[in-house]
Design a protein around this motif. Structure first.
Motif: not given
Length: 602
Positions: A460, A464, A344, A456, A466, A471, A348
């Motif tokens: 993330v 959610n 993850t 996180y 991303i 993000f 990013i």
């Protein structure tokens, strides 16, 4: 033969590098630091932190909210109530017929079957009366509650799943398998050993209770010593800062591919899951395929690292490691590999690099890593606003999320196997926990810095961000579709941490050339699928850049299983995206031999 280069100046032993200037991540809040002067807020947070320690980090409000929502919706659903009464009657009749036949010495077919991972009933004694009747009574009750907590119109799906999960936990506490007088295996062992098993179990229980109450971390057994038996692939620590060590592994071939491989493991556990015993070490195997391999080893943070952010892990971790790989192997692009949360973070990082026109990556491999968390499996049961705030207050007081608080959540998902079966075998059958390489690694847990874990969980996981396009890195939003380098996405069939359909959604949010591979096994065992491992298979599919999206079920139907390990398939893919071979690169003397110092931190 490979030539040993002169030690580069920057690889000589040195003090830990100063961290780069911290850059803000405005889209992800970090409410783990109390504002000065806010004594009332601090009092609230201290109270919640105390309660959180008492409940092992579980929010009572979240539990009561789930049960209240379920009860109110069931109360206004007479149709469901009638259905449940009919189900209770049906289950009782099935159980009565089975009990009558079993009492008469017959061998009727059992009407209720245990779950896929429920190994409590494997002993042959459970096929005989009265044990078979007790087992079926338990499973009949479990079946009724499964129906009672299933989706109901108007009921939040998460609350339906939570109530079902909590009832499974409660029922597991009264399973007949947990009681010596109701478990045929315990009775048989007690008879055979003259109750020696119960004495040994009491000793095991006292030992475990001592370690839990003292919050002691069990040391790695000598027969699995780190650096000698586990994590024993030869290499050199070529860089160290306050957050990570970078290991370069020694070549075992005369020629290596020009492009090196950088592995980004999860920080939630120690990196050596990828370098376990020599026979199942992914790192050792990859080195043997002719690659220059680098791997990050994260430090185990303490309270003094409470303010480390997710951005620090990107900058001081992945980006700093990439800088060092570029220094050691100049003028070459890098194959980047991320595992679990490391994947993850790598996604990013790759999206940020693509946005900023940084072209240093040759390819990206994501192993059991999610970029979208809308279908993140049963871990979602532990997360909502109340639960995250509860954890934040606990981390605010401690400075980190501690090992037991984190590992308990993973064990609860498979409690029938990971908690109760182990307890019965250890405390009633008197069997010691025989250490294995995987078991040693599972128990060698780490802590999570308060700020980073809050960012996180919120930015993330819970929100959610991303894949929602919210993000931001360095004040600007990133997008996975900006990634243009080829990707290799690995999912595992029975993963309960990163379900394969969730991992597959990487294909929904990217446009690059992508291979998706689904392998047999779970989150860890599926990744450790070395050549020669019996009973292994995988499926692989290719999506060209810009191709239309194919849903996971259609993808599954379109790709037949292939027998064997997925590792050679990945190696062939890496070779196809490499530019050729050259003389092997031997690590220069640096800060000490692999596996370094951070791996030993408790």
């Amino acid at each position: 033969m490979p030539q040993k280069p002169k030690p580069p100046k920057s690889a000589q032993p040195k003090a830990p590098s100063a961290p780069p200037p911290r850059r803000s991540v405005p889209s992800v809040p970090h409410p783990t630091s109390a504002a000065p002067g806010h004594t009332h807020a601090s009092l609230d947070r201290s109270t919640m932190a105390t309660l959180a320690r008492m409940t092992s980090g579980l929010s009572p409000h979240a539990i009561l909210d789930a049960w209240g929502d379920w009860a109110m919706h069931l109360a206004r659903a007479p149709g469901r109530q009638i259905e449940l009464m009919e189900r209770a009657q049906s289950n009782w009749l099935k159980l009565a017929r089975f009990a009558a036949a079993a009492t008469l010495g017959q061998s009727p077919e059992k009407p209720f079957a245990p779950g896929r991972y429920d190994t409590r009933w494997t002993h042959q004694g459970w096929a005989k009366a009265p044990f078979a009747v007790w087992q079926q009574g338990f499973l009949a009750t479990q079946d009724w509650w499964q129906g009672a907590t299933s989706d109901l119109r108007g009921l939040k799906r998460q609350n339906a799943q939570r109530t079902g999960f909590m009832m499974r936990q409660l029922l597991d506490t009264v399973s007949p398998a947990n009681f010596p007088v109701a478990n045929p295996e315990i009775l048989e062992k007690t008879w055979q050993t003259g109750a020696r098993n119960l004495f040994d179990g009491a000793v095991h229980y006292a030992d475990d209770a001592h370690h839990i109450l003292a919050n002691e971390h069990r040391p790695v057994p000598d027969q699995f010593a780190l650096g000698k038996v586990l994590a024993c692939t030869k290499g050199e620590v070529v860089f160290r800062n306050e957050l990570m060590e970078l290991i370069q592994y020694s070549p075992t071939t005369d020629k290596v591919q020009a492009e090196p491989v950088l592995i980004v493991p999860a920080w939630i556990m120690k990196y050596y899951i990828l370098d376990l015993s020599p026979e199942n070490s992914l790192i050792r195997w990859l080195v043997g395929q002719g690659y220059t391999v680098f791997c990050i080893s994260w430090r185990n943070p303490g309270a003094e690292h409470a303010d480390l952010s997710l951005e620090d892990y990107r900058l001081q971790g992945v980006m700093q490691a990439l800088e060092e790989v570029n220094r050691i192997v100049p003028d070459q692009k890098v194959h980047a590999n991320g595992y679990c949360l490391g994947g993850t973070l790598l996604a990013i990082t790759a999206a940020t690099m693509a946005r900023d026109h940084d072209t240093r990556l040759a390819s990206i491999t994501l192993m059991a890593a999610q970029v979208d968390f809308a279908e993140a499996g049963e871990l979602l049961l532990f997360l909502d606003e109340s639960q995250v705030a509860y954890l934040e207050d606990m981390m605010w007081a401690q400075g980190y999320l501690d090992r037991p608080q984190m590992s308990g959540a993973f064990a609860a998902i498979r409690s029938e196997d990971l908690i109760w079966t182990r307890a019965v075998r250890r405390y009633f059958l008197g069997e010691p926990d025989l250490p294995t390489d995987m078991g040693v690694w599972v128990n060698d847990t780490t802590r999570m810095p308060a700020r980073m874990h809050s960012e996180y969980l919120r930015g993330v996981f819970l929100e959610n961000r991303i894949t929602a396009g919210r993000f931001a890195v360095e004040g600007r939003v990133i997008a996975l579709k900006d990634i243009e380098v080829p990707m290799f996405v690995v999912a595992t069939e029975t993963d309960h941490i990163a379900p394969w359909r969730s991992v597959y959604k990487t294909a929904l949010f990217t446009d690059c050339d992508m291979h998706v591979l689904l392998t047999k096994g779970g989150h860890n065992g599926g990744i450790l699928s070395e050549p020669g491992h019996k009973g292994r298979h995988y499926r692989i599919g290719h999506r060209p850049a810009g191709a239309h999206y194919l849903d996971p079920d259609s993808w599954l139907a379109a790709n037949d299983p292939v027998a064997g390990s997925w590792w050679p398939e990945w190696s062939r893919w890496l070779d196809s995206h490499s530019s050729g071979t050259q003389a092997a690169r031997i690590p220069a003397l640096g800060l000490g031999p692999a596996p370094g110092e951070y791996i030993h931190q408790c």
